[in-house]
Design a protein around this motif. Structure first.
Motif, short mmCIF file in Angstrom:
data_model
loop_
_atom_site.label_atom_id
_atom_site.label_comp_id
_atom_site.label_asym_id
_atom_site.label_seq_id
_atom_site.Cartn_x
_atom_site.Cartn_y
_atom_site.Cartn_z
N PHE A 90 73.61 80.94 11.96
CA PHE A 90 74.54 79.83 11.82
C PHE A 90 74.29 78.76 12.88
CE2 PHE A 90 78.67 77.87 12.80
CZ PHE A 90 78.87 77.23 11.60
N TYR A 91 74.08 79.18 14.10
CA TYR A 91 73.77 78.23 15.16
C TYR A 91 72.79 78.89 16.11
CZ TYR A 91 73.97 75.37 19.26
OH TYR A 91 73.60 74.60 20.32
N SER A 92 71.85 78.11 16.57
CA SER A 92 70.93 78.61 17.57
C SER A 92 70.69 77.52 18.60
CB SER A 92 69.61 79.03 16.93
OG SER A 92 68.99 77.91 16.35
N SER A 93 70.37 77.94 19.78
CA SER A 93 70.04 77.02 20.86
C SER A 93 68.60 77.30 21.26
CB SER A 93 70.99 77.27 22.03
OG SER A 93 70.51 76.66 23.19
N GLU A 140 61.55 75.11 38.06
CA GLU A 140 61.57 75.18 36.60
C GLU A 140 61.91 73.83 36.01
OE1 GLU A 140 64.42 78.14 35.50
OE2 GLU A 140 63.09 79.79 36.00
N ILE A 141 61.25 73.49 34.91
CA ILE A 141 61.59 72.32 34.12
C ILE A 141 61.89 72.82 32.72
CG2 ILE A 141 60.78 70.14 33.18
CD1 ILE A 141 59.04 69.83 35.65
N VAL A 142 63.04 72.41 32.18
CA VAL A 142 63.51 72.94 30.91
C VAL A 142 63.54 71.83 29.86
CG1 VAL A 142 65.43 74.07 29.74
CG2 VAL A 142 64.89 74.68 32.10
N LEU A 143 62.98 72.14 28.70
CA LEU A 143 63.09 71.29 27.52
C LEU A 143 64.06 72.00 26.58
CD1 LEU A 143 62.20 69.14 25.43
CD2 LEU A 143 60.29 70.63 24.87
N THR A 144 65.20 71.36 26.31
CA THR A 144 66.23 71.99 25.50
C THR A 144 66.85 70.97 24.55
OG1 THR A 144 68.22 73.35 25.54
CG2 THR A 144 68.06 71.63 27.20
N ASP A 145 67.52 71.48 23.54
CA ASP A 145 68.16 70.59 22.57
C ASP A 145 69.54 70.15 23.01
OD1 ASP A 145 69.33 73.06 22.24
OD2 ASP A 145 68.81 73.27 20.14
N GLY A 146 70.10 70.73 24.05
CA GLY A 146 71.39 70.30 24.56
C GLY A 146 72.56 70.86 23.76
N ILE A 147 73.74 70.30 23.99
CA ILE A 147 74.93 70.83 23.32
C ILE A 147 75.41 69.95 22.16
CG2 ILE A 147 75.75 72.10 25.32
CD1 ILE A 147 77.69 69.84 25.88
N THR A 148 74.85 68.76 22.03
CA THR A 148 75.30 67.90 20.93
C THR A 148 74.32 67.86 19.77
OG1 THR A 148 74.39 65.98 22.07
CG2 THR A 148 76.74 66.41 22.37
N LEU A 186 65.81 76.03 13.46
CA LEU A 186 64.82 77.09 13.55
C LEU A 186 63.41 76.62 13.17
CD1 LEU A 186 66.91 80.07 12.18
CD2 LEU A 186 66.34 79.55 14.54
N LYS A 187 63.30 75.83 12.13
CA LYS A 187 61.98 75.36 11.68
C LYS A 187 61.33 74.48 12.73
CE LYS A 187 61.91 77.08 7.50
NZ LYS A 187 61.07 78.18 7.17
N LYS A 188 62.09 73.56 13.30
CA LYS A 188 61.53 72.67 14.32
C LYS A 188 61.22 73.42 15.60
CE LYS A 188 63.67 68.69 12.26
NZ LYS A 188 64.78 67.77 12.27
N SER A 189 62.01 74.44 15.91
CA SER A 189 61.71 75.27 17.08
C SER A 189 60.37 75.97 16.90
CB SER A 189 62.81 76.32 17.28
OG SER A 189 64.04 75.71 17.51
N GLU A 190 60.13 76.47 15.69
CA GLU A 190 58.84 77.10 15.41
C GLU A 190 57.70 76.10 15.54
OE1 GLU A 190 59.08 78.78 11.51
OE2 GLU A 190 60.53 80.31 12.11
N GLU A 191 57.92 74.86 15.07
CA GLU A 191 56.90 73.83 15.18
C GLU A 191 56.57 73.54 16.64
OE1 GLU A 191 57.23 70.19 12.89
OE2 GLU A 191 58.54 71.24 11.47
N VAL A 192 57.59 73.44 17.47
CA VAL A 192 57.37 73.18 18.90
C VAL A 192 56.59 74.31 19.53
CG1 VAL A 192 58.51 72.89 21.13
CG2 VAL A 192 59.37 71.67 19.15
#
Length: 151
Positions: free
Chosen positions: A112-115, A127-135, A140-146
């Motif tokens: 239903f939701y993933s971060s 550490e440097i973090v690349l994340t989608d944030g909270i908004t 899932l598909k784009k995460s796999e692409e990345v």
């Protein structure tokens, strides 16, 4: 030079789910607020603030289209976020400074939701973090692409 450009999802379903959850919590805390006060009042107003945040973030993502552009060349990896084609945040890392790369997808309620986040551990142990944030949400598909792109 390799490049990947993605448009982040607006995650309306997550925002609606959390708005309902915070509203139910606020209604329960309201009963305690009227009868006893104290901690119930604090929790009631905190739940109202969280409801307001969900509503404000829904309005925000309705009008703002966020994209990410990830570039890898021989010496650097860089990415920048754009909000409505206006550059917002840019990060650039030398490839020789990267010690390790970790990717994580944290699930809430199954699919239903993933971060999603990618953590770059540098040689100086920062550490440097690349994340989608909270908004916004990669999905899932784009995460796999990345992940495939970073390989």
């Amino acid at each position: 030079m390799q490049s990947l450009k993605l448009t982040l999802d607006k995650a309306y379903s997550y925002k609606l789910f959390m708005l309902v959850a915070f509203s139910l919590f606020a209604s329960v805390m309201y009963q305690g607020h009227i009868q006893q006060g104290g901690i119930y009042s604090i929790l009631f107003f905190a739940a109202l603030a969280l409801c307001a945040f969900q509503i404000a973030s829904t309005v925000y993502v309705t009008f703002i289209k966020r994209t990410i552009d990830i570039n890898i060349d021989d010496t650097f990896i860089s990415w920048y976020f754009s909000d409505n084609n206006k550059n917002n945040k840019e990060v650039k890392i030398k490839l020789e400074d990267i010690k390790d790369i970790k990717t994580e997808i944290n699930y809430l309620l199954r699919n239903f939701y993933s971060s999603f986040q990618v953590t770059f551990l540098l040689n100086d142990d920062s550490e440097i973090v690349l994340t989608d944030g909270i908004t916004y949400d990669f999905g899932l598909k784009k995460s796999e692409e990345v992940c495939k792109f970073l390989l």
